[in-house]
Design a protein around this motif. Sequence first.
Motif, PDB file in Angstrom:
ATOM      1  N   LEU A  34       0.830  -1.213   0.000  1.00  0.00           N
ATOM      2  CA  LEU A  34       0.000   0.000   0.000  1.00  0.00           C
ATOM      3  C   LEU A  34       0.861   1.258   0.000  1.00  0.00           C
ATOM      4  O   LEU A  34       0.536   2.248  -0.655  1.00  0.00           O
ATOM      5  CB  LEU A  34      -0.927   0.009   1.208  1.00  0.00           C
ATOM      6  CG  LEU A  34      -2.338  -0.558   1.016  1.00  0.00           C
ATOM      7  CD1 LEU A  34      -3.112  -0.461   2.309  1.00  0.00           C
ATOM      8  CD2 LEU A  34      -3.082   0.157  -0.098  1.00  0.00           C
ATOM      9  N   GLU A  35       1.946   1.219   0.747  1.00  0.00           N
ATOM     10  CA  GLU A  35       2.815   2.395   0.840  1.00  0.00           C
ATOM     11  C   GLU A  35       3.427   2.761  -0.503  1.00  0.00           C
ATOM     12  O   GLU A  35       3.774   3.919  -0.738  1.00  0.00           O
ATOM     13  CB  GLU A  35       3.921   2.148   1.872  1.00  0.00           C
ATOM     14  CG  GLU A  35       3.401   2.200   3.308  1.00  0.00           C
ATOM     15  CD  GLU A  35       4.448   1.818   4.331  1.00  0.00           C
ATOM     16  OE1 GLU A  35       5.483   1.209   3.935  1.00  0.00           O
ATOM     17  OE2 GLU A  35       4.254   2.107   5.525  1.00  0.00           O
ATOM     18  N   TYR A  63      -9.598   4.385   4.653  1.00  0.00           N
ATOM     19  CA  TYR A  63      -9.975   3.259   5.511  1.00  0.00           C
ATOM     20  C   TYR A  63      -8.822   2.263   5.635  1.00  0.00           C
ATOM     21  O   TYR A  63      -8.454   1.840   6.736  1.00  0.00           O
ATOM     22  CB  TYR A  63     -11.208   2.580   4.926  1.00  0.00           C
ATOM     23  CG  TYR A  63     -11.765   1.442   5.749  1.00  0.00           C
ATOM     24  CD1 TYR A  63     -12.493   1.686   6.907  1.00  0.00           C
ATOM     25  CD2 TYR A  63     -11.586   0.118   5.353  1.00  0.00           C
ATOM     26  CE1 TYR A  63     -13.026   0.652   7.660  1.00  0.00           C
ATOM     27  CE2 TYR A  63     -12.118  -0.926   6.097  1.00  0.00           C
ATOM     28  CZ  TYR A  63     -12.835  -0.658   7.243  1.00  0.00           C
ATOM     29  OH  TYR A  63     -13.353  -1.694   7.987  1.00  0.00           O
ATOM     30  N   TYR A  64      -8.230   1.899   4.503  1.00  0.00           N
ATOM     31  CA  TYR A  64      -7.141   0.913   4.548  1.00  0.00           C
ATOM     32  C   TYR A  64      -5.837   1.537   5.031  1.00  0.00           C
ATOM     33  O   TYR A  64      -4.975   0.825   5.557  1.00  0.00           O
ATOM     34  CB  TYR A  64      -6.969   0.247   3.183  1.00  0.00           C
ATOM     35  CG  TYR A  64      -8.158  -0.606   2.828  1.00  0.00           C
ATOM     36  CD1 TYR A  64      -8.562  -1.641   3.673  1.00  0.00           C
ATOM     37  CD2 TYR A  64      -8.923  -0.362   1.695  1.00  0.00           C
ATOM     38  CE1 TYR A  64      -9.681  -2.414   3.387  1.00  0.00           C
ATOM     39  CE2 TYR A  64     -10.041  -1.125   1.395  1.00  0.00           C
ATOM     40  CZ  TYR A  64     -10.417  -2.151   2.245  1.00  0.00           C
ATOM     41  OH  TYR A  64     -11.531  -2.914   1.969  1.00  0.00           O
ATOM     42  N   LYS A  65      -5.707   2.846   4.894  1.00  0.00           N
ATOM     43  CA  LYS A  65      -4.580   3.534   5.522  1.00  0.00           C
ATOM     44  C   LYS A  65      -4.598   3.265   7.027  1.00  0.00           C
ATOM     45  O   LYS A  65      -3.565   2.957   7.628  1.00  0.00           O
ATOM     46  CB  LYS A  65      -4.671   5.037   5.273  1.00  0.00           C
ATOM     47  CG  LYS A  65      -3.722   5.875   6.145  1.00  0.00           C
ATOM     48  CD  LYS A  65      -4.344   7.201   6.515  1.00  0.00           C
ATOM     49  CE  LYS A  65      -3.502   7.938   7.543  1.00  0.00           C
ATOM     50  NZ  LYS A  65      -4.129   9.181   7.990  1.00  0.00           N
ATOM     51  N   ALA A  66      -5.787   3.356   7.627  1.00  0.00           N
ATOM     52  CA  ALA A  66      -5.915   3.108   9.062  1.00  0.00           C
ATOM     53  C   ALA A  66      -5.679   1.641   9.396  1.00  0.00           C
ATOM     54  O   ALA A  66      -4.888   1.311  10.280  1.00  0.00           O
ATOM     55  CB  ALA A  66      -7.296   3.549   9.544  1.00  0.00           C
ATOM     56  N   LEU A  67      -6.347   0.738   8.674  1.00  0.00           N
ATOM     57  CA  LEU A  67      -6.265  -0.685   8.980  1.00  0.00           C
ATOM     58  C   LEU A  67      -4.869  -1.256   8.774  1.00  0.00           C
ATOM     59  O   LEU A  67      -4.442  -2.145   9.514  1.00  0.00           O
ATOM     60  CB  LEU A  67      -7.266  -1.474   8.138  1.00  0.00           C
ATOM     61  CG  LEU A  67      -8.556  -1.883   8.854  1.00  0.00           C
ATOM     62  CD1 LEU A  67      -9.362  -0.661   9.286  1.00  0.00           C
ATOM     63  CD2 LEU A  67      -9.408  -2.791   7.989  1.00  0.00           C
ATOM     64  N   LYS A  68      -4.168  -0.753   7.774  1.00  0.00           N
ATOM     65  CA  LYS A  68      -2.819  -1.271   7.500  1.00  0.00           C
ATOM     66  C   LYS A  68      -1.749  -0.481   8.244  1.00  0.00           C
ATOM     67  O   LYS A  68      -0.558  -0.680   8.050  1.00  0.00           O
ATOM     68  CB  LYS A  68      -2.519  -1.220   5.996  1.00  0.00           C
ATOM     69  CG  LYS A  68      -3.597  -1.797   5.091  1.00  0.00           C
ATOM     70  CD  LYS A  68      -3.728  -3.291   5.163  1.00  0.00           C
ATOM     71  CE  LYS A  68      -4.781  -3.775   4.157  1.00  0.00           C
ATOM     72  NZ  LYS A  68      -4.938  -5.224   4.123  1.00  0.00           N
ATOM     73  N   LYS A  69      -2.190   0.474   9.083  1.00  0.00           N
ATOM     74  CA  LYS A  69      -1.296   1.247   9.956  1.00  0.00           C
ATOM     75  C   LYS A  69      -0.227   2.007   9.170  1.00  0.00           C
ATOM     76  O   LYS A  69       0.963   1.945   9.475  1.00  0.00           O
ATOM     77  CB  LYS A  69      -0.639   0.324  10.985  1.00  0.00           C
ATOM     78  CG  LYS A  69      -1.636  -0.405  11.871  1.00  0.00           C
ATOM     79  CD  LYS A  69      -0.963  -1.393  12.784  1.00  0.00           C
ATOM     80  CE  LYS A  69      -1.978  -2.234  13.528  1.00  0.00           C
ATOM     81  NZ  LYS A  69      -1.363  -3.288  14.339  1.00  0.00           N
ATOM     82  N   ILE A  70      -0.668   2.731   8.139  1.00  0.00           N
ATOM     83  CA  ILE A  70       0.239   3.599   7.391  1.00  0.00           C
ATOM     84  C   ILE A  70       0.277   4.940   8.102  1.00  0.00           C
ATOM     85  O   ILE A  70      -0.719   5.661   8.157  1.00  0.00           O
ATOM     86  CB  ILE A  70      -0.238   3.753   5.933  1.00  0.00           C
ATOM     87  CG1 ILE A  70      -0.198   2.384   5.238  1.00  0.00           C
ATOM     88  CG2 ILE A  70       0.624   4.754   5.180  1.00  0.00           C
ATOM     89  CD1 ILE A  70      -0.773   2.367   3.851  1.00  0.00           C
ATOM     90  N   SER A  71       1.419   5.257   8.672  1.00  0.00           N
ATOM     91  CA  SER A  71       1.494   6.425   9.559  1.00  0.00           C
ATOM     92  C   SER A  71       1.444   7.749   8.799  1.00  0.00           C
ATOM     93  O   SER A  71       0.904   8.737   9.290  1.00  0.00           O
ATOM     94  CB  SER A  71       2.765   6.359  10.408  1.00  0.00           C
ATOM     95  OG  SER A  71       3.904   6.264   9.576  1.00  0.00           O
TER      96      SER A  71
END
Length: 437
Positions: free
Chosen positions: A48-49, A83-91
């Motif tokens: 994702l990053e 949403y997936y930024k939060a779930l995948k813990k992208i700071s």
Amino acid sequence: MLSKDGITDSTKKFNKLFFGIEDCDEDEQRKKIEEMNGLMEEMKQKELETILIEKLFNKISIKIEEKKMSMENAILLLKHVGYYKALKKISKLNFNGTSLDYIFVRMILNKATKNEEKNEKLLIDLCKCFALLKDGVISPELLSICVPCLLKNALMKDKREETQKEVEIALLGLSDMGYCYFRQELYLKEIIEIIKHQQKHRNLTKLAYQSAWKFFIYIYSNDYILKDMIVNELHFGREAARELNELTRNVNWKKKKEEMSKEEAKDEFILMRWLDAINYYNSFCKLWNEECVELIGSVVRVFRAAKDNHSVISNQCIYPLRNATENRVVKVDELLKGGAVEAVLEEMQGRTVDDGMLFNCLQFFTNVSEKLKEKEKDEKEKVKRKAIKRKIFEKMEEEGYEDTITSFYGIFDFLNRNLSLPFNELSFNISGYFVYV
């Protein structure tokens, strides 16, 4: 499989779909976006990053400005990005300061000014995206628009899965706004209604309910009048313990993080958020009841369950336990009942302990020792305190606590000099860590 440049089959497919969007009509665009959302759900954090970069957001803004992507379709994509930024813990998402950031600010202010009913859904969706994508503090002007919109959306009572997903996204966006500054009393009624309705009907998702509590705890835990409501009316201790216990049962702790299913990974994510909220609560809330002892016990269960394969979670557990010892309203016998004393002893002796964990474990016992040195005026309390001291002393003696402390003597200076942590320095006087009867 991740290549040297960070590109995988999933990220290649995502980029191909994204760059082909402008050649499609709106319905075909929507299908491609739904496929992109599905890809993001399956991607790992590092994947994702590689795609959620400044270039992506600027490209989206160009497509919107050139009318090659409708705002509705852009929202469908960006809502899931956040949403997936939060779930995948992208700071850090690289959204701040992009042209898309400015488009959202302009549109939110514009739609709020017009105040037309037909714009309400679009305004709510814009606020959801902005809250999820934005890193850091949001301006008071935008907060005064976004928070009421998201709370109104979160108050929807419809039990349909699609509706509850939107409620979850709204509350997730709200949960990070607890760090911002705005007039608290404006939103008190709504957030209390959401929590009470969930306690009665249990219709929210686990993430939605945790997010509602996170928003409430971070804003209102320092309000003396509302602390009684948090503890005795809304029962934070009972509710957080119940949720934590259920999540602990759902996670297969024998699996390593990379082996987890999507559902297990999401449960782990929610569990970590509860630990953060409990840590904040233990640090700042100056009311305590029997339910909070149950809460300590729930943290201890996670602490023990996670220590073999999930060191990040195990390490996270030490903070609410240590901060409970720093909270003057927490009694040592409550820490004993909750199993915290025994669990921290086990942690110090059971495996190789990293410097940060060691520091926090030693700080835990330093604080326990200080609590037991406090003078009691009431004779009954003196007797009770003496019995607790004896119990603690025997437990430490039984578990070889003295040998454990002595073995760490040589690195106390290293810990004091090299750990940039906001705690009291560890004492070189080992006897200061023991509890004398």
